[in-house]
Design a protein around this motif. Sequence first.
Motif, PDB file in Angstrom:
ATOM      1  N   MET A  17       0.835  -1.212   0.000  1.00 27.48           N
ATOM      2  CA  MET A  17       0.000   0.000   0.000  1.00 27.48           C
ATOM      3  C   MET A  17       0.864   1.254   0.000  1.00 27.48           C
ATOM      4  SD  MET A  17      -3.024  -1.161  -0.310  1.00 27.48           S
ATOM      5  CE  MET A  17      -4.013   0.308  -0.019  1.00 27.48           C
ATOM      6  N   LEU A  18       1.978   1.251   0.734  1.00 27.26           N
ATOM      7  CA  LEU A  18       2.878   2.410   0.722  1.00 27.26           C
ATOM      8  C   LEU A  18       3.372   2.705  -0.691  1.00 27.26           C
ATOM      9  CD1 LEU A  18       5.061   1.741   3.910  1.00 27.26           C
ATOM     10  CD2 LEU A  18       3.390   3.582   3.607  1.00 27.26           C
ATOM     11  N   VAL A  19       3.753   1.652  -1.414  1.00 25.84           N
ATOM     12  CA  VAL A  19       4.224   1.826  -2.788  1.00 25.84           C
ATOM     13  C   VAL A  19       3.104   2.401  -3.654  1.00 25.84           C
ATOM     14  CG1 VAL A  19       5.023   0.609  -4.862  1.00 25.84           C
ATOM     15  CG2 VAL A  19       5.993   0.039  -2.625  1.00 25.84           C
ATOM     16  N   LEU A  20       1.899   1.890  -3.509  1.00 24.29           N
ATOM     17  CA  LEU A  20       0.775   2.368  -4.324  1.00 24.29           C
ATOM     18  C   LEU A  20       0.341   3.780  -3.924  1.00 24.29           C
ATOM     19  CD1 LEU A  20      -1.237  -0.942  -4.582  1.00 24.29           C
ATOM     20  CD2 LEU A  20      -0.002   0.223  -6.430  1.00 24.29           C
ATOM     21  N   TRP A  21       0.454   4.134  -2.671  1.00 18.79           N
ATOM     22  CA  TRP A  21       0.117   5.504  -2.262  1.00 18.79           C
ATOM     23  C   TRP A  21       1.121   6.505  -2.822  1.00 18.79           C
ATOM     24  CZ3 TRP A  21      -0.673   3.456   3.334  1.00 18.79           C
ATOM     25  CH2 TRP A  21      -1.975   2.943   3.468  1.00 18.79           C
ATOM     26  N   GLU A  22       2.339   6.049  -3.104  1.00 18.32           N
ATOM     27  CA  GLU A  22       3.332   6.918  -3.753  1.00 18.32           C
ATOM     28  C   GLU A  22       3.013   7.100  -5.226  1.00 18.32           C
ATOM     29  OE1 GLU A  22       7.312   5.436  -3.318  1.00 18.32           O
ATOM     30  OE2 GLU A  22       7.269   5.612  -1.132  1.00 18.32           O
ATOM     31  N   GLY A  23       2.490   6.044  -5.846  1.00 18.19           N
ATOM     32  CA  GLY A  23       2.193   6.106  -7.271  1.00 18.19           C
ATOM     33  C   GLY A  23       1.252   4.983  -7.653  1.00 18.19           C
ATOM     34  N   LEU A  61       0.545   0.842 -10.889  1.00 20.41           N
ATOM     35  CA  LEU A  61       1.838   0.239 -11.207  1.00 20.41           C
ATOM     36  C   LEU A  61       1.681  -1.208 -11.652  1.00 20.41           C
ATOM     37  CD1 LEU A  61       3.901   1.515  -8.138  1.00 20.41           C
ATOM     38  CD2 LEU A  61       3.864   2.467 -10.449  1.00 20.41           C
ATOM     39  N   ILE A  62       2.610  -1.653 -12.483  1.00 20.83           N
ATOM     40  CA  ILE A  62       2.607  -3.066 -12.851  1.00 20.83           C
ATOM     41  C   ILE A  62       3.264  -3.858 -11.710  1.00 20.83           C
ATOM     42  CG2 ILE A  62       2.524  -2.695 -15.344  1.00 20.83           C
ATOM     43  CD1 ILE A  62       5.533  -3.275 -15.434  1.00 20.83           C
ATOM     44  N   VAL A  63       2.896  -5.123 -11.624  1.00 21.08           N
ATOM     45  CA  VAL A  63       3.355  -5.980 -10.530  1.00 21.08           C
ATOM     46  C   VAL A  63       4.876  -5.993 -10.432  1.00 21.08           C
ATOM     47  CG1 VAL A  63       3.414  -8.358  -9.667  1.00 21.08           C
ATOM     48  CG2 VAL A  63       1.280  -7.406 -10.562  1.00 21.08           C
ATOM     49  N   SER A  64       5.553  -6.082 -11.559  1.00 24.39           N
ATOM     50  CA  SER A  64       7.017  -6.153 -11.514  1.00 24.39           C
ATOM     51  C   SER A  64       7.632  -4.893 -10.908  1.00 24.39           C
ATOM     52  CB  SER A  64       7.603  -6.421 -12.896  1.00 24.39           C
ATOM     53  OG  SER A  64       7.277  -5.382 -13.799  1.00 24.39           O
ATOM     54  N   ARG A  65       7.029  -3.750 -11.141  1.00 21.57           N
ATOM     55  CA  ARG A  65       7.548  -2.492 -10.561  1.00 21.57           C
ATOM     56  C   ARG A  65       7.366  -2.495  -9.046  1.00 21.57           C
ATOM     57  NH1 ARG A  65      11.076   0.687  -9.454  1.00 21.57           N
ATOM     58  NH2 ARG A  65      10.548   2.838  -9.074  1.00 21.57           N
ATOM     59  N   ILE A  66       6.233  -2.974  -8.562  1.00 25.60           N
ATOM     60  CA  ILE A  66       6.009  -3.081  -7.119  1.00 25.60           C
ATOM     61  C   ILE A  66       7.040  -4.041  -6.530  1.00 25.60           C
ATOM     62  CG2 ILE A  66       4.394  -3.798  -5.310  1.00 25.60           C
ATOM     63  CD1 ILE A  66       2.121  -2.977  -7.293  1.00 25.60           C
ATOM     64  N   GLY A  67       7.255  -5.150  -7.207  1.00 24.32           N
ATOM     65  CA  GLY A  67       8.238  -6.123  -6.756  1.00 24.32           C
ATOM     66  C   GLY A  67       9.637  -5.545  -6.667  1.00 24.32           C
ATOM     67  N   GLU A  68      10.016  -4.736  -7.643  1.00 26.92           N
ATOM     68  CA  GLU A  68      11.333  -4.082  -7.620  1.00 26.92           C
ATOM     69  C   GLU A  68      11.469  -3.182  -6.402  1.00 26.92           C
ATOM     70  OE1 GLU A  68      11.607  -1.951 -11.290  1.00 26.92           O
ATOM     71  OE2 GLU A  68      11.668  -3.788 -12.488  1.00 26.92           O
ATOM     72  N   ARG A  69      10.436  -2.410  -6.129  1.00 29.33           N
ATOM     73  CA  ARG A  69      10.480  -1.492  -4.982  1.00 29.33           C
ATOM     74  C   ARG A  69      10.594  -2.228  -3.653  1.00 29.33           C
ATOM     75  NH1 ARG A  69       8.585   3.565  -4.589  1.00 29.33           N
ATOM     76  NH2 ARG A  69       9.931   3.467  -2.770  1.00 29.33           N
ATOM     77  N   LEU A  70       9.952  -3.401  -3.565  1.00 30.63           N
ATOM     78  CA  LEU A  70       9.891  -4.133  -2.302  1.00 30.63           C
ATOM     79  C   LEU A  70      10.887  -5.296  -2.228  1.00 30.63           C
ATOM     80  CD1 LEU A  70       6.023  -4.265  -1.813  1.00 30.63           C
ATOM     81  CD2 LEU A  70       7.668  -2.684  -0.778  1.00 30.63           C
ATOM     82  N   PHE A  71      11.683  -5.487  -3.291  1.00 33.94           N
ATOM     83  CA  PHE A  71      12.632  -6.599  -3.344  1.00 33.94           C
ATOM     84  C   PHE A  71      11.907  -7.943  -3.219  1.00 33.94           C
ATOM     85  CE2 PHE A  71      14.899  -2.881  -1.849  1.00 33.94           C
ATOM     86  CZ  PHE A  71      16.019  -2.858  -2.663  1.00 33.94           C
ATOM     87  N   LEU A  72      10.759  -8.055  -3.867  1.00 38.30           N
ATOM     88  CA  LEU A  72       9.960  -9.281  -3.845  1.00 38.30           C
ATOM     89  C   LEU A  72       9.752  -9.778  -5.268  1.00 38.30           C
ATOM     90  CD1 LEU A  72       7.119  -8.290  -1.335  1.00 38.30           C
ATOM     91  CD2 LEU A  72       9.086  -9.764  -0.886  1.00 38.30           C
ATOM     92  N   ASP A  73       9.704 -11.089  -5.430  1.00 44.72           N
ATOM     93  CA  ASP A  73       9.404 -11.641  -6.751  1.00 44.72           C
ATOM     94  C   ASP A  73       7.894 -11.766  -6.915  1.00 44.72           C
ATOM     95  OD1 ASP A  73       8.581 -14.057  -5.502  1.00 44.72           O
ATOM     96  OD2 ASP A  73      10.577 -14.902  -5.680  1.00 44.72           O
ATOM     97  N   SER A  74       7.461 -11.967  -8.137  1.00 46.90           N
ATOM     98  CA  SER A  74       6.021 -11.992  -8.397  1.00 46.90           C
ATOM     99  C   SER A  74       5.332 -13.176  -7.735  1.00 46.90           C
ATOM    100  CB  SER A  74       5.725 -11.961  -9.896  1.00 46.90           C
ATOM    101  OG  SER A  74       6.231 -13.109 -10.516  1.00 46.90           O
ATOM    102  N   ALA A  75       6.056 -14.276  -7.519  1.00 46.90           N
ATOM    103  CA  ALA A  75       5.451 -15.431  -6.854  1.00 46.90           C
ATOM    104  C   ALA A  75       5.087 -15.112  -5.399  1.00 46.90           C
ATOM    105  CB  ALA A  75       6.393 -16.626  -6.904  1.00 46.90           C
ATOM    106  N   THR A  76       5.840 -14.241  -4.780  1.00 46.23           N
ATOM    107  CA  THR A  76       5.550 -13.807  -3.407  1.00 46.23           C
ATOM    108  C   THR A  76       4.499 -12.703  -3.412  1.00 46.23           C
ATOM    109  OG1 THR A  76       7.815 -14.329  -2.758  1.00 46.23           O
ATOM    110  CG2 THR A  76       6.587 -12.848  -1.304  1.00 46.23           C
ATOM    111  N   ALA A  81      -3.723   5.647   7.729  1.00 45.06           N
ATOM    112  CA  ALA A  81      -2.345   5.162   7.915  1.00 45.06           C
ATOM    113  C   ALA A  81      -1.360   6.272   8.255  1.00 45.06           C
ATOM    114  CB  ALA A  81      -1.890   4.439   6.651  1.00 45.06           C
ATOM    115  N   ARG A  82      -1.765   7.512   8.107  1.00 41.75           N
ATOM    116  CA  ARG A  82      -0.844   8.634   8.356  1.00 41.75           C
ATOM    117  C   ARG A  82      -0.250   8.630   9.761  1.00 41.75           C
ATOM    118  NH1 ARG A  82      -0.498  12.098   4.228  1.00 41.75           N
ATOM    119  NH2 ARG A  82      -2.224  12.247   2.777  1.00 41.75           N
ATOM    120  N   ALA A  83      -0.939   8.058  10.727  1.00 43.54           N
ATOM    121  CA  ALA A  83      -0.456   8.040  12.110  1.00 43.54           C
ATOM    122  C   ALA A  83       0.587   6.950  12.363  1.00 43.54           C
ATOM    123  CB  ALA A  83      -1.635   7.863  13.062  1.00 43.54           C
ATOM    124  N   ILE A  84       0.717   6.011  11.460  1.00 42.23           N
ATOM    125  CA  ILE A  84       1.606   4.868  11.676  1.00 42.23           C
ATOM    126  C   ILE A  84       3.073   5.285  11.853  1.00 42.23           C
ATOM    127  CG2 ILE A  84       2.488   2.700  10.692  1.00 42.23           C
ATOM    128  CD1 ILE A  84      -0.386   2.360  11.541  1.00 42.23           C
TER     129      ILE A  84
END
Length: 157
Positions: free
Chosen positions: A56-62, A65-80, A121-124
Amino acid sequence: MSSRTASATRTDPAANPLALDNQLCFALYSAQLALNKVYRQLLGKLGLTYPQYLVMLVLWEGDGLIVSRIGERLFLDSATLTPLLKRLEAIDLVTRTRAREDERQVIIQLTAQGRALKQKARAIPEALLCASGCNPREVAGLKKQLEALRDNLGADA
């Protein structure tokens, strides 16, 4: 090994490079456990797990996004990432649609409910800062050191 040497090794972690207390990995691991415990309490109010919060943090920034871009930002592969995204879709925080230009790509977009959750989420971050007992400058320094460590370790992988 004499009993005196064994005793000194047990009581003096610096004398033993394999002592648990000398391990960087254990310091990071145990800190992560403590951090996750705090996040579990904070994110429970939002109905999110920690990995879902990161997405959600990644999506709130932009959004959109395509799944692979989210994965790049989070260091996660698409299977995860795919099961995480499916759960977020099931609770109506995101939608998943195939890209028209390339149907292999899946675009992730926030729903109205997903966008509205950002306000809650702003209070987190502030709550986490308070729980850490650190000031903002200390947290920024730790973050910078951890990013350098991650990058150095990643360069050797």
